[in-house]
Design a protein around this motif. Sequence first.
Motif, PDB file in Angstrom:
ATOM      1  N   THR A  86       0.832  -1.207   0.000  1.00  0.00           N
ATOM      2  CA  THR A  86       0.000   0.000   0.000  1.00  0.00           C
ATOM      3  C   THR A  86       0.873   1.266   0.000  1.00  0.00           C
ATOM      4  OG1 THR A  86      -0.069  -0.003   2.405  1.00  0.00           O
ATOM      5  CG2 THR A  86      -1.887  -1.105   1.265  1.00  0.00           C
ATOM      6  N   SER A  87       0.268   2.370  -0.387  1.00  0.00           N
ATOM      7  CA  SER A  87       0.979   3.657  -0.390  1.00  0.00           C
ATOM      8  C   SER A  87      -0.003   4.807  -0.522  1.00  0.00           C
ATOM      9  CB  SER A  87       1.950   3.717  -1.569  1.00  0.00           C
ATOM     10  OG  SER A  87       2.427   5.034  -1.758  1.00  0.00           O
ATOM     11  N   THR A  88       0.313   5.911   0.107  1.00  0.00           N
ATOM     12  CA  THR A  88      -0.386   7.170  -0.170  1.00  0.00           C
ATOM     13  C   THR A  88       0.594   8.135  -0.839  1.00  0.00           C
ATOM     14  OG1 THR A  88      -1.734   6.871   1.813  1.00  0.00           O
ATOM     15  CG2 THR A  88      -1.747   9.060   0.816  1.00  0.00           C
ATOM     16  N   ARG A  89       1.674   8.493  -0.115  1.00  0.00           N
ATOM     17  CA  ARG A  89       2.610   9.514  -0.581  1.00  0.00           C
ATOM     18  C   ARG A  89       3.397   9.096  -1.821  1.00  0.00           C
ATOM     19  NH1 ARG A  89       1.044  10.302   4.042  1.00  0.00           N
ATOM     20  NH2 ARG A  89       1.277   8.063   4.265  1.00  0.00           N
ATOM     21  N   THR A  90       3.906   7.880  -1.813  1.00  0.00           N
ATOM     22  CA  THR A  90       4.777   7.479  -2.926  1.00  0.00           C
ATOM     23  C   THR A  90       3.997   7.501  -4.230  1.00  0.00           C
ATOM     24  OG1 THR A  90       6.082   6.189  -1.390  1.00  0.00           O
ATOM     25  CG2 THR A  90       6.336   5.662  -3.726  1.00  0.00           C
ATOM     26  N   ARG A 121       7.536  -0.440  -5.692  1.00  0.00           N
ATOM     27  CA  ARG A 121       7.516  -0.691  -4.251  1.00  0.00           C
ATOM     28  C   ARG A 121       7.346  -2.195  -4.073  1.00  0.00           C
ATOM     29  NH1 ARG A 121       4.524   2.640   0.423  1.00  0.00           N
ATOM     30  NH2 ARG A 121       6.405   3.823   0.048  1.00  0.00           N
ATOM     31  N   HIS A 152      14.742   2.912   1.616  1.00  0.00           N
ATOM     32  CA  HIS A 152      13.683   3.840   1.187  1.00  0.00           C
ATOM     33  C   HIS A 152      14.373   5.141   0.746  1.00  0.00           C
ATOM     34  CE1 HIS A 152       9.863   5.487   0.570  1.00  0.00           C
ATOM     35  NE2 HIS A 152       9.317   5.389   1.763  1.00  0.00           N
ATOM     36  N   GLN A 212      12.505   8.645   0.195  1.00  0.00           N
ATOM     37  CA  GLN A 212      12.159   9.272   1.469  1.00  0.00           C
ATOM     38  C   GLN A 212      13.378   9.987   2.051  1.00  0.00           C
ATOM     39  OE1 GLN A 212       8.997   9.293   3.090  1.00  0.00           O
ATOM     40  NE2 GLN A 212      10.128  10.903   4.132  1.00  0.00           N
ATOM     41  N   MET A 258       4.104  -1.591   7.600  1.00  0.00           N
ATOM     42  CA  MET A 258       2.707  -1.357   7.186  1.00  0.00           C
ATOM     43  C   MET A 258       1.958  -2.641   6.845  1.00  0.00           C
ATOM     44  SD  MET A 258       3.276   0.357   3.467  1.00  0.00           S
ATOM     45  CE  MET A 258       4.655   1.426   3.785  1.00  0.00           C
ATOM     46  N   ASP A 282       8.125  10.187   8.645  1.00  0.00           N
ATOM     47  CA  ASP A 282       7.957   9.984   7.190  1.00  0.00           C
ATOM     48  C   ASP A 282       6.529   9.620   6.797  1.00  0.00           C
ATOM     49  OD1 ASP A 282       8.490   7.608   8.605  1.00  0.00           O
ATOM     50  OD2 ASP A 282       9.026   6.586   6.752  1.00  0.00           O
ATOM     51  N   MET A 283       5.676   9.359   7.766  1.00  0.00           N
ATOM     52  CA  MET A 283       4.275   9.012   7.540  1.00  0.00           C
ATOM     53  C   MET A 283       4.157   7.653   6.808  1.00  0.00           C
ATOM     54  SD  MET A 283       2.638  12.733   6.582  1.00  0.00           S
ATOM     55  CE  MET A 283       0.973  12.432   7.178  1.00  0.00           C
ATOM     56  N   PRO A 284       3.106   6.868   6.972  1.00  0.00           N
ATOM     57  CA  PRO A 284       1.914   7.172   7.761  1.00  0.00           C
ATOM     58  C   PRO A 284       2.196   7.139   9.275  1.00  0.00           C
ATOM     59  CG  PRO A 284       1.808   4.917   6.920  1.00  0.00           C
ATOM     60  CD  PRO A 284       3.024   5.545   6.312  1.00  0.00           C
ATOM     61  N   ARG A 318       8.482  15.011  -0.890  1.00  0.00           N
ATOM     62  CA  ARG A 318       8.684  13.797  -1.702  1.00  0.00           C
ATOM     63  C   ARG A 318       8.559  14.150  -3.188  1.00  0.00           C
ATOM     64  NH1 ARG A 318       7.725   8.698   0.426  1.00  0.00           N
ATOM     65  NH2 ARG A 318       8.224   8.023  -1.699  1.00  0.00           N
TER      66      ARG A 318
HETATM   67  N1   CP Z   1       6.485   7.602   3.526  1.00  0.00           N
HETATM   68  C1   CP Z   1       5.901   6.870   2.550  1.00  0.00           C
HETATM   69  O1   CP Z   1       6.575   6.182   1.774  1.00  0.00           O
HETATM   70  O2   CP Z   1       4.549   6.996   2.484  1.00  0.00           O
HETATM   71  P1   CP Z   1       3.594   5.967   1.746  1.00  0.00           P
HETATM   72  O3   CP Z   1       3.849   4.611   2.345  1.00  0.00           O
HETATM   73  O4   CP Z   1       2.194   6.446   1.985  1.00  0.00           O
HETATM   74  O5   CP Z   1       3.934   5.955   0.282  1.00  0.00           O
END
Ligand code: CP
Length: 310
Positions: free
Chosen positions: A52-56, A103, A130, A133, A226, A265-267, A293
Motif C-alpha cells: 500500500t501507499s499514499t505519498r509514494t 515498491r 527507502h 524518502q 505497514m 515519514d508518515m503514515p 517527496r
Molecule cells: N512515507 C511513505 O513512503 O509513504 P507511503 O507509504 O504512503 O507511500
Amino acid sequence: MTRTMRSLMDWKDWNPDEVKELLNFAQIIEKDRFRYQGFLQNRTLVMLFQKTSTRTRVSFEAGITELGGHAIFLDWEKTNFKLSRISFETHYLSKNSDLIMARMKKNEDLEEMLSSSTVPVINGCCDKYHPCQALADMLTMASSQEKPIEGTKLTYIGVHNNVVNSLMSVCGALGVQLTLVCPEAQFIDESSRDQLLTNGLLTETLDLGAAVKDADYVYTDTWVDMEFFNDPDYQQQKEERLKLMMPYQINKKLMEGSKAKIMHDMPIHPGYEISEEMVYDERSIIFNQAANRLIAQKAIMITLLGMNHQ
Ligand code: CP
C-alpha cells in the motif's frame, strides 16, 4: 542481463558528489516548483506497487504530470507479475516506458527488476531501503535551516528499518551527524553503518535525553511495518514490539526544552511512535517533509533520464 544505465536502489550505490549535486538540484526545484514544466514531455513512468501507499503513489504521479509526462499505476495483484517471472515482466515494461518505480516487499525482487530493465528503476521502498524518502528528508532539513546541511545533527528514535538504512547512506554522503536510538532492528545495512562510523558521523545510544539534547531534528517512523500492522497473525509480535518501544515515543515530555524540529515519514500511528499533540506541534515539519517527496522525486526522475538541468 547486465545493468546498463543508472538506477536508484539506495544512495550507497551513488558517490557522495552525485548525491550532493542531486540535493542541490532538488533545492532549485523547491524554489520554483514549475521551473522544469514540460521537461519530461511524452515520458512514461510505470509505478508498480506490491504494498500500500499514499505519498509514494501521489507524489510520483503528480511529479511526472507536472514535468509533462504520464504515470501508469500497476497494482501487483492485478498484473501478470503474479503469474510469470519478474525478469520477463520487467523486461517488457521497459520496452513500453521510460522509467519504472517499484515498491516491492523483497529487495531481491527489486534487484531482479534492476537487472532485467533497460530503463532506470527507482526503489519506491523495499524491506531494506527507502531512498526517495531519505532524499526528501535531507531536502526538508536543508530548507528548514540557514546553515549548510553538513554537520547538521539528526536523531532518529525507533526501530532500525529500511528508512534508517537509507538515512545512513544519505547522511554519509552529505556529512550529516546521525544519532540512532534503536532498541530493535529489522535489518541493518552494515556497509553503510561502517562507512558512517569510519567518518565519525554515527552515534548509537539508548540514552534518549542525550540523543535529543543537542539535536537539530528528531525523527521517528512506524514501529511495525505497514503490511503487518493489521495482520491477525502478527498481533502477538506487534504487542511485544509496542511494549518494548513505548518508552521511546516522541512526546511532549521527551521534547521538553528541545528546539529540535520533529520529523516523521508518515503514515503516522498516533499514540505509538509519536503522541498526537506532537504531530501539530510548532516544531513539527512532518507535512512539509511529506510534501517534499514530490520535489525530491522530480530531481531524481530528471537526473535518471539524463536530462540536462543546468
Ligand atoms: N512515507 C511513505 O513512503 O509513504 P507511503 O507509504 O504512503 O507511500
